[in-house]
Write an enzyme that holds these catalytic residues in place. Structure first.
Site, PDB file in Angstrom:
ATOM      1  N   HIS A 198       0.922  -1.184   0.038  1.00 32.48           N
ATOM      2  CA  HIS A 198       0.029  -0.102  -0.113  1.00 32.48           C
ATOM      3  C   HIS A 198       0.916   1.479   0.026  1.00 32.48           C
ATOM      4  O   HIS A 198       0.616   2.229  -0.732  1.00 32.48           O
ATOM      5  CB  HIS A 198      -0.894   0.019   1.310  1.00 32.48           C
ATOM      6  CG  HIS A 198      -1.845   0.758   1.039  1.00 32.48           C
ATOM      7  ND1 HIS A 198      -2.248   2.016   1.864  1.00 32.48           N
ATOM      8  CD2 HIS A 198      -3.060   0.771   0.387  1.00 32.48           C
ATOM      9  CE1 HIS A 198      -3.195   2.544   1.454  1.00 32.48           C
ATOM     10  NE2 HIS A 198      -3.855   1.782   0.499  1.00 32.48           N
ATOM     11  N   GLU A 440      -9.337 -11.400  -9.979  1.00 31.19           N
ATOM     12  CA  GLU A 440      -8.171 -11.444  -9.020  1.00 31.19           C
ATOM     13  C   GLU A 440      -8.041 -12.611  -8.358  1.00 31.19           C
ATOM     14  O   GLU A 440      -7.141 -12.803  -7.698  1.00 31.19           O
ATOM     15  CB  GLU A 440      -8.304 -10.237  -7.975  1.00 31.19           C
ATOM     16  CG  GLU A 440      -9.664 -10.077  -7.335  1.00 31.19           C
ATOM     17  CD  GLU A 440      -9.557  -8.859  -6.558  1.00 31.19           C
ATOM     18  OE1 GLU A 440      -8.650  -8.139  -6.523  1.00 31.19           O
ATOM     19  OE2 GLU A 440     -10.513  -8.269  -6.263  1.00 31.19           O
ATOM     20  N   ASP A 464      -3.534  -8.904  -6.853  1.00 34.47           N
ATOM     21  CA  ASP A 464      -3.935  -9.917  -6.070  1.00 34.47           C
ATOM     22  C   ASP A 464      -4.131 -11.126  -6.752  1.00 34.47           C
ATOM     23  O   ASP A 464      -3.654 -12.242  -6.328  1.00 34.47           O
ATOM     24  CB  ASP A 464      -5.611  -9.623  -5.573  1.00 34.47           C
ATOM     25  CG  ASP A 464      -5.719  -8.824  -4.266  1.00 34.47           C
ATOM     26  OD1 ASP A 464      -4.469  -9.072  -3.351  1.00 34.47           O
ATOM     27  OD2 ASP A 464      -6.506  -8.225  -3.851  1.00 34.47           O
ATOM     28  N   CYS A 511      -6.500  -3.364 -14.196  1.00 31.20           N
ATOM     29  CA  CYS A 511      -6.192  -2.131 -13.343  1.00 31.20           C
ATOM     30  C   CYS A 511      -5.083  -2.440 -12.363  1.00 31.20           C
ATOM     31  O   CYS A 511      -5.212  -1.359 -11.342  1.00 31.20           O
ATOM     32  CB  CYS A 511      -7.434  -1.705 -12.702  1.00 31.20           C
ATOM     33  SG  CYS A 511      -8.255  -2.866 -11.729  1.00 31.20           S
TER      34      CYS A 511
END
Lengths: 587, 93
Positions: A198, A440, A464, A511
């Site tokens: 993140h 994902e 993911d 994405c």
């Protein structure tokens, strides 16, 4: 470990975000673990040592008092937490225990304080309630202030830093990163974190160079030292020589010139030399980032992560608040699309107030759609807000973590219910929006042909998908090097999804981080993806590369790629064929 | 004077949405610090010092937790009652 004065030293980490910066280091060492020295105190010096600790506490309290006094009267109510901090300074368990430890063990104040705080942390680690568990941060913050007064370090928080520096931290939480004021920070480096963590995603959004996973940065780098951060290569140079400085100054200017050049052409649609058009969109997390997508020439928002408004607060946001926020983004972006992904919490973004979730393995736990289908009240609030915002522009909804047909059918049923409710209540909304799912989870890839019958589009979330396909935790630096989106298994999965999309006439977007890495673009164009969404700062570069490519040639190139069975071979193939084209983007 | 132990203990349930977090803990500790002797908070057999915010926080009293306040000194009963009032009124939340 010590490095000699003036000796140049290079430490290798993981590239968090590209670019180069040269500046003075600024250590934000929350743990303080490696910095604290331990030494014994003789009986005769004991009194003086305890006195030193008491003085530090007094100074820390005074410091905090003047901060509280500086808060305007009308905001005082919100300063209660600081008032609590004030009381904590003299708390028996902290103050009394530290003095007791100094006296009993005949050790210096810093070490005694550190020891006491470590013990407190251990007690709090076992608390199940996430909100109360997090209160340990209040104690740590107070202890940090006392520690800074003991060691004489400067006491500025990230938001208070007033010179342009390079942040050096053990780790930066999303909350820390959101506090960073761009104009004050040149770049940052951390001990922890992997390429797709993140922290690194936010670093790229901020558009500042960063290097993560350095392991010992907070130990090796001293405060106020000149360091070079090469975010593109993922390395940091401590004590750079004059030659190194000169070399990096040139590379920095070249990189910035290149960025400026590609920015000029980024507002035009990207088409390959053989007229294959690709929509290049931005991933965002905050409403403010819409500006960044527009500035970088994004053709829309391919992924709006909605978690942020659920974080750093004590209860779930209301429908009205979410609606206002979504509406702002949708209006700003219109007529271009805004893809709103429904809540994807847990995993690495745990909510402090959702205390019922405390899982051994959150990546495989109650997250995203699973959580939303369980907490229908929370889900419905968001669905209503999205449908209402859809009346103001071009909205697409995206459901994360779909692993089966039941989940998407259930989600669609709730979406319909939300629409019916709004219409019944005469609240303006638009229920005629495109519905898509994130691909994902490997099971979604395998079921793609069936899932295609119930959705309007697929969005491949590579972060993911790679993690779940290769069984690698992308935040774990011990295995982060194995995390590779060019793994043949991943490429085969993507191809399978794209093929289903073509056969069933369902649009396929990508994405994940993979879409924003220039190196991967020839492969993605070869696969025939017509929509890519990425960190806004990568848009200009990706568009530039697309314009240089020939889609048919990329398709042919892909046949060679699929004959390779190991990542290194695929990388070499890419390097040999497109290396010079892609290298322009790297400093 | 013989004092019954009953008078020296009070049992109460936490009503705060977020449990006994930093602010209520600070308010309780402030009161407890005025006591002549120790005031204890007991939860499921664990006994902590009510004069310490950190101790109170470490008990992890979520909403609905039943806690017992205990003092050894009859002179401190008013303080115990003050803490009970505070908790019953949601301790500033």
């Amino acid at each position: 470990m010590h490095h000699f004065e003036n000796e140049e030293k290079i430490i290798q980490g993981i590239s968090g975000s590209p670019g180069i910066c040269i500046g003075k280091s600024y250590l934000v060492d929350k743990e303080g673990v490696d910095v604290v020295e331990k030494y014994s105190i003789s009986e005769k010096d004991l009194k003086r040592e305890v006195g030193r600790f008491k003085t530090a506490v007094k100074n820390a309290k005074n410091e905090l008092s003047s901060i509280i006094e500086g808060i305007p009267e009308e905001l005082r109510e919100h300063a209660y937490i600081l008032e609590t901090h004030l009381v904590l300074h003299k708390d028996k368990m902290l103050y009394g225990k530290t003095i007791e430890t100094i006296e009993k063990e005949l050790i210096n104040s810093e070490w005694a304080l550190k020891k006491v705080v470590s013990n407190i942390k251990i007690i709090f680690r076992d608390i199940e309630d996430t909100y109360l568990k997090d209160r340990v941060t209040d104690i740590v913050q107070v202890a940090d202030r006392i520690m800074r007064n003991l060691t004489g370090a400067k006491s500025e928080s990230i938001s208070e830093i007033d010179k342009r520096v390079v942040l050096v931290a053990h780790d930066l939480s999303p909350a820390d990163t959101s506090q960073i004021k761009l104009e004050r920070i040149k770049g940052f480096v951390t001990d922890l974190g992997g390429k797709a963590s993140h922290t690194s995603i936010i670093a790229r959004t901020l558009g500042i160079p960063s290097v993560l996973g350095l392991d010992m940065a907070t130990r090796d780098i001293k405060n106020d030292e000149i360091i070079v951060v090469d975010g593109s290569a993922g390395l940091v140079i401590i004590n750079p020589s004059d030659e190194t400085l000169a070399k990096y100054e040139v590379r920095k200017q070249r990189y910035e010139a290149y960025r400026a050049n590609i920015l000029r052409t980024s507002h035009v649609t990207a088409t390959t030399v053989d007229d294959f058009a690709v929509e290049v969109m931005g991933n965002i997390e905050l409403a403010e980032e819409v500006v960044s997508v527009k500035d970088n020439g994004g053709d829309g928002i391919g992924l709006f992560r909605t978690e942020f408004s659920y974080m750093s607060r004590s209860s779930y946001p209301a429908e009205e608040e979410l609606f206002e926020q979504y509406k702002d983004i949708v209006e700003l972006m219109a007529p271009n699309p805004v893809t709103i992904r429904t809540l994807d919490i847990n995993g690495d973004k745990a909510l402090s107030y959702e205390s019922s979730v405390n899982e051994e393995n959150p990546a495989l736990g109650l997250r995203a759609i699973r959580f939303c289908l369980k907490r229908k009240d929370v889900f419905m609030t968001q669905l209503r807000a999205i449908l209402r915002a859809a009346a103001f522009g071009n909205v697409r909804i995206l459901f994360p973590m779909i692993s089966s047909c039941e989940e998407i059918c259930e989600a669609k049923k709730l979406l319909k219910q939300a629409g019916d409710e709004l219409e019944h209540e005469n609240i303006p909304c638009n229920t005629n929006i495109e519905v898509g799912i994130m691909i994902e989870i490997p099971s979604a890839v395998i079921m793609a042909d069936s899932l295609a019958d119930v959705v309007d589009y697929f969005s491949i979330g590579t972060n993911d998908l790679v993690q779940y396909t290769l069984a690698i935790d992308r935040g774990n630096k011990n295995v982060a090097h194995l995390y590779n989106s060019l793994h043949p298994a991943v490429l085969r999965m993507i191809k399978q999804v794209v093929d289903v999309g073509k056969a069933k006439n369902v649009k396929v977007c990508m994405c994940g981080e993979m879409a924003g890495d220039p190196f991967n673009i020839p492969i993605l164009i070869g696969l025939g993806l017509t929509e890519l969404s990425m960190t806004p700062q990568n848009i200009p570069e990706v568009k530039t590369i697309i314009r240089e490519l020939n889609q048919k040639e990329c398709e042919k190139f892909l046949e060679d790629v699929f004959t390779k069975t190991i990542v290194a071979d695929i990388q070499k193939l890419l390097q040999d064929r497109f290396g010079s084209l892609i290298a322009n983007g790297y400093a | 004077m013989k004092i019954s132990t009953e008078e020296l203990t009070k049992t109460i349930v936490i009503i705060n949405e977020l449990g006994l977090h930093a602010r209520p803990a600070a308010m309780i500790a402030k009161l407890a610090q005025k006591a002549e002797s120790n005031i204890w908070i007991i939860k499921e057999g664990t006994k902590v010092d009510a004069a310490s915010i950190i101790d109170i926080l470490s008990l992890a009293c979520v909403k609905g937790t039943e806690i017992t306040l205990q003092t050894e000194n009859f002179n401190d009963i008013n303080i115990v009652n003050g803490i009970v009032d505070l908790i019953e009124n949601g301790a500033g939340d």
